[in-house]
Design an enzyme around this catalytic site. Structure first.
Site, PDB file in Angstrom:
ATOM      1  N   ASP A 139      10.344   1.049  -2.043  1.00  0.00           N
ATOM      2  CA  ASP A 139       9.487  -0.073  -1.636  1.00  0.00           C
ATOM      3  C   ASP A 139       9.074   0.106  -0.175  1.00  0.00           C
ATOM      4  OD1 ASP A 139       8.134  -2.473  -1.692  1.00  0.00           O
ATOM      5  OD2 ASP A 139       9.852  -3.673  -2.347  1.00  0.00           O
ATOM      6  N   ASP A 193       7.538  -4.240   6.278  1.00  0.00           N
ATOM      7  CA  ASP A 193       6.660  -4.627   7.390  1.00  0.00           C
ATOM      8  C   ASP A 193       7.275  -4.262   8.732  1.00  0.00           C
ATOM      9  OD1 ASP A 193       4.600  -5.923   5.746  1.00  0.00           O
ATOM     10  OD2 ASP A 193       6.265  -7.219   5.189  1.00  0.00           O
ATOM     11  N   SER A 207       0.810  -1.223   0.000  1.00  0.00           N
ATOM     12  CA  SER A 207       0.000   0.000   0.000  1.00  0.00           C
ATOM     13  C   SER A 207       0.846   1.278   0.000  1.00  0.00           C
ATOM     14  CB  SER A 207      -0.952  -0.017   1.196  1.00  0.00           C
ATOM     15  OG  SER A 207      -0.231  -0.109   2.403  1.00  0.00           O
ATOM     16  N   THR A 208       2.011   1.255   0.643  1.00  0.00           N
ATOM     17  CA  THR A 208       2.846   2.470   0.672  1.00  0.00           C
ATOM     18  C   THR A 208       3.513   2.678  -0.685  1.00  0.00           C
ATOM     19  OG1 THR A 208       3.299   1.791   2.949  1.00  0.00           O
ATOM     20  CG2 THR A 208       4.430   3.759   2.152  1.00  0.00           C
ATOM     21  N   GLU A 216      10.833  -8.611  -5.027  1.00  0.00           N
ATOM     22  CA  GLU A 216      11.302  -7.391  -4.346  1.00  0.00           C
ATOM     23  C   GLU A 216      12.790  -7.488  -4.033  1.00  0.00           C
ATOM     24  OE1 GLU A 216       7.212  -5.994  -2.076  1.00  0.00           O
ATOM     25  OE2 GLU A 216       8.536  -7.381  -1.062  1.00  0.00           O
TER      26      GLU A 216
HETATM   27  C1  5RP Z   1       4.992  -6.845  -0.009  1.00  0.00           C
HETATM   28  C2  5RP Z   1       5.837  -6.038   0.916  1.00  0.00           C
HETATM   29  C3  5RP Z   1       5.307  -4.708   1.319  1.00  0.00           C
HETATM   30  O1  5RP Z   1       6.211  -3.732   0.929  1.00  0.00           O
HETATM   31  C4  5RP Z   1       5.145  -4.705   2.816  1.00  0.00           C
HETATM   32  O2  5RP Z   1       4.238  -5.758   3.150  1.00  0.00           O
HETATM   33  C5  5RP Z   1       4.602  -3.374   3.328  1.00  0.00           C
HETATM   34  O3  5RP Z   1       3.311  -3.167   2.835  1.00  0.00           O
HETATM   35  P1  5RP Z   1       2.462  -1.879   3.218  1.00  0.00           P
HETATM   36  O4  5RP Z   1       3.149  -0.699   2.636  1.00  0.00           O
HETATM   37  O5  5RP Z   1       1.107  -2.158   2.617  1.00  0.00           O
HETATM   38  O6  5RP Z   1       2.391  -1.830   4.739  1.00  0.00           O
HETATM   39  O7  5RP Z   1       6.906  -6.422   1.336  1.00  0.00           O
HETATM   40  O8  5RP Z   1       5.573  -8.102  -0.260  1.00  0.00           O
END
Ligand code: 5RP
Length: 230
Positions: free
Chosen positions: A84, A87, A31-32, A106
């Site tokens: 990117d 978590d 989402s970010t 990623e």
């Molecule tokens: C996906 C990821 C995302 O970058 C991670 O989960 C963070 O996501 P969000 O920005 O929605 O909190 O590693 O594989």
């Protein structure tokens, strides 16, 4: 918009300032990163010339919608900048990634990048990695044995299941094991241990890869420089 969505947007908007004409750009997932791709699309429509490699099908679809020109590793070897999400982020800017299941692509993109920028809201920085279950991508054949081997490293292990009750599949059609270690004081050693288990494709520990973290905090951003390259 929730406070955390606003923080994600602020971090993403700041990260777009690092993108310059002529660059090859890695597009993260989640989402970010989505906010980043939206903001980058806006700059492309204003005349910014770049080409980009997405890390997931969802990001690819969004980039196409935003009019961002795409490329691949058949065309270019390195990326100038990748943005990117994460978590969890520890004080050395080591990360847990893969909450969305895109960790392998990623990591391939992150390792091909000269400057890796992580964008996040204020919930993501932690003193020690591990409260967030570490995603580990595994080959479906024999995943049960891989799960048992990971449990011996002191983790609870769960096969990621979708809402329809079927196992989640990555872009490579692999499974994801979510591994609850609670605390990962030494991510380098754990990464080595995990890679030794036959059937593990990749894990979500991104160690020593981050150049800069941009963290949304209320109505501003904190920019933290990593140790990579020092
Ligand atoms: C996906 C990821 C995302 O970058 C991670 O989960 C963070 O996501 P969000 O920005 O929605 O909190 O590693 O594989």
């Amino acid at each position: 918009m929730s406070d955390f969505e606003a923080e994600k947007t602020l971090a993403a908007l700041k990260s777009v300032e690092y993108i310059e004409d002529g660059m090859a750009v890695g597009l993260g997932s989640g989402s970010t990163a989505r906010h980043f791709v939206h903001a980058l699309g806006e700059r492309v429509r204003q005349g910014l010339v770049i080409k980009a490699i997405p890390t997931s099908k969802k990001t690819k679809a969004l980039a196409i919608k935003e009019g961002i020109p795409l490329t691949d590793f058949g065309d270019i070897k390195r990326l100038d900048v990748t943005v990117d999400g994460a978590d969890e982020i520890d004080p050395n800017l080591n990360l847990i990634k893969g909450g969305g299941g895109a960790l392998l692509r990623e990591k391939i993109v992150a390792t091909a990048t000269d400057c890796f920028i992580v964008v996040a809201d204020s919930r993501k920085p932690v003193a020690t990695l591990g409260a967030f279950p570490l995603p580990v991508e595994v080959i479906p054949f024999g995943w049960q044995n891989v799960a048992e081997s990971i449990k011996k490293l002191n983790s609870a292990v769960e096969l990621r299941i979708k809402e329809n009750g079927r196992p989640f599949r990555t872009s490579q059609r692999n499974f994801v094991l979510d591994c609850r270690f609670e605390e990962i004081p030494d991510p380098v050693s754990l990464g080595i241990e995990l890679r030794r288990i036959i059937g593990v494709v990749e894990h979500g520990l991104f160690v020593g890869m981050t150049d800069t973290a941009i963290i949304g905090k209320n109505d501003s951003v904190e920019i933290i420089s990593g140790i990579r390259g020092r």
